[in-house]
Design a protein around this motif. Structure first.
Motif, PDB file in Angstrom:
ATOM      1  N   VAL A   1       0.841  -1.206   0.000  1.00 61.62           N
ATOM      2  CA  VAL A   1       0.000   0.000   0.000  1.00 61.62           C
ATOM      3  C   VAL A   1       0.871   1.250   0.000  1.00 61.62           C
ATOM      4  CG1 VAL A   1      -1.631   1.362   1.362  1.00 61.62           C
ATOM      5  CG2 VAL A   1      -1.997  -1.074   1.083  1.00 61.62           C
TER       6      VAL A   1
ATOM      7  N   LEU B   1       1.014   3.892  -3.052  1.00 62.55           N
ATOM      8  CA  LEU B   1       0.632   5.301  -2.900  1.00 62.55           C
ATOM      9  C   LEU B   1       1.776   6.221  -3.298  1.00 62.55           C
ATOM     10  CD1 LEU B   1      -1.405   5.195   0.432  1.00 62.55           C
ATOM     11  CD2 LEU B   1      -2.284   5.574  -1.894  1.00 62.55           C
TER      12      LEU B   1
ATOM     13  N   ASP C   1       1.795   6.247  -6.996  1.00 62.71           N
ATOM     14  CA  ASP C   1       0.701   7.082  -7.510  1.00 62.71           C
ATOM     15  C   ASP C   1       1.088   8.552  -7.477  1.00 62.71           C
ATOM     16  OD1 ASP C   1      -1.130   5.050  -8.097  1.00 62.71           O
ATOM     17  OD2 ASP C   1      -1.844   4.981  -6.027  1.00 62.71           O
TER      18      ASP C   1
ATOM     19  N   LEU D   1      -4.930   8.450  -7.424  1.00 60.32           N
ATOM     20  CA  LEU D   1      -4.450   8.100  -6.090  1.00 60.32           C
ATOM     21  C   LEU D   1      -5.114   6.808  -5.608  1.00 60.32           C
ATOM     22  CD1 LEU D   1      -2.569   9.039  -3.859  1.00 60.32           C
ATOM     23  CD2 LEU D   1      -4.502  10.213  -2.822  1.00 60.32           C
ATOM     24  N   GLY D   2      -4.304   5.828  -5.341  1.00 59.05           N
ATOM     25  CA  GLY D   2      -4.776   4.541  -4.857  1.00 59.05           C
ATOM     26  C   GLY D   2      -4.826   3.462  -5.920  1.00 59.05           C
ATOM     27  N   GLU D   3      -4.714   3.840  -7.183  1.00 59.27           N
ATOM     28  CA  GLU D   3      -4.812   2.830  -8.249  1.00 59.27           C
ATOM     29  C   GLU D   3      -3.657   1.838  -8.176  1.00 59.27           C
ATOM     30  OE1 GLU D   3      -4.445   2.387 -13.074  1.00 59.27           O
ATOM     31  OE2 GLU D   3      -4.842   4.374 -12.255  1.00 59.27           O
TER      32      GLU D   3
ATOM     33  N   ALA E   1      -1.672   1.394  -5.703  1.00 59.73           N
ATOM     34  CA  ALA E   1      -1.718   0.740  -4.397  1.00 59.73           C
ATOM     35  C   ALA E   1      -2.648  -0.469  -4.459  1.00 59.73           C
ATOM     36  CB  ALA E   1      -2.174   1.728  -3.328  1.00 59.73           C
ATOM     37  N   LEU E   2      -3.816  -0.305  -5.052  1.00 59.79           N
ATOM     38  CA  LEU E   2      -4.757  -1.417  -5.200  1.00 59.79           C
ATOM     39  C   LEU E   2      -4.146  -2.534  -6.034  1.00 59.79           C
ATOM     40  CD1 LEU E   2      -7.637  -2.658  -4.967  1.00 59.79           C
ATOM     41  CD2 LEU E   2      -8.172  -1.445  -7.092  1.00 59.79           C
TER      42      LEU E   2
END
Length: 159
Positions: free
Chosen positions: A58, A62, A65, A72-74, A76-77
């Motif tokens: 994660v 981040l 990103d 933001l978070g793409e 990380a996912l």
């Protein structure tokens, strides 16, 4: 003590992967850019799971990103999904020969593209052109040299 001696290799490899992701490429080669961050993170999840887990994925995602200017978070996912799958199958994958590991990594990188496509479609963002689907194949071919290089660096510092 071993964490102190090998502690710099993990962050240094992540920084190098981030920089490789930012490296400008000609328009013709841009679709072939491997997901360096996923390759490096996959190595650490397989070989040193006590240092690289879901939380680490994660944080790195981040950071990516923010550096790449993506949603933001793409990333990380995407990295969390990859890390979860790797953690689930780590015990088996670790003992595969590099050729079979390459196939598994290629499947994970292809899955990553599918997750990226799903996120973009769900948000109404433009999707990547068809030639960007070649990057997982290149990542699969790059896995053996990346693995051997990272392993040599990690084991050299240990001994």
């Amino acid at each position: 003590m071993s964490r102190l001696r090998t502690g710099w290799i993990l962050p240094a490899s992540i920084v190098v992967a981030l920089l490789l992701g930012l490296l400008p490429l000609p328009d013709v080669l841009q679709p072939l850019r491997p997901y360096w961050l996923a390759l490096v993170l996959a190595y650490w999840v397989i070989e040193a799971p006590e240092h690289a887990g879901l939380g680490f994925a994660v944080i790195v995602g981040l950071l990516a990103d923010l550096m790449f200017g993506s949603l933001l978070g793409e990333q990380a996912l995407r990295l969390v999904i990859m890390t979860f799958i790797l953690q689930r199958f780590r015990a088996r994958l670790r003992f595969f020969p590099l050729s079979q590991q390459s196939l598994a990594i290629g499947g994970l990188l292809l899955n990553d593209r599918i997750v990226q496509l799903a996120v973009h479609v769900a948000l109404g963002e433009p999707t990547l052109p068809w030639n960007y689907w070649w990057a997982p194949l290149l990542g699969m071919l790059l896995w053996p040299p990346v693995f051997v290089l990272m392993d040599a660096l990690r084991l050299q510092r240990r001994g």
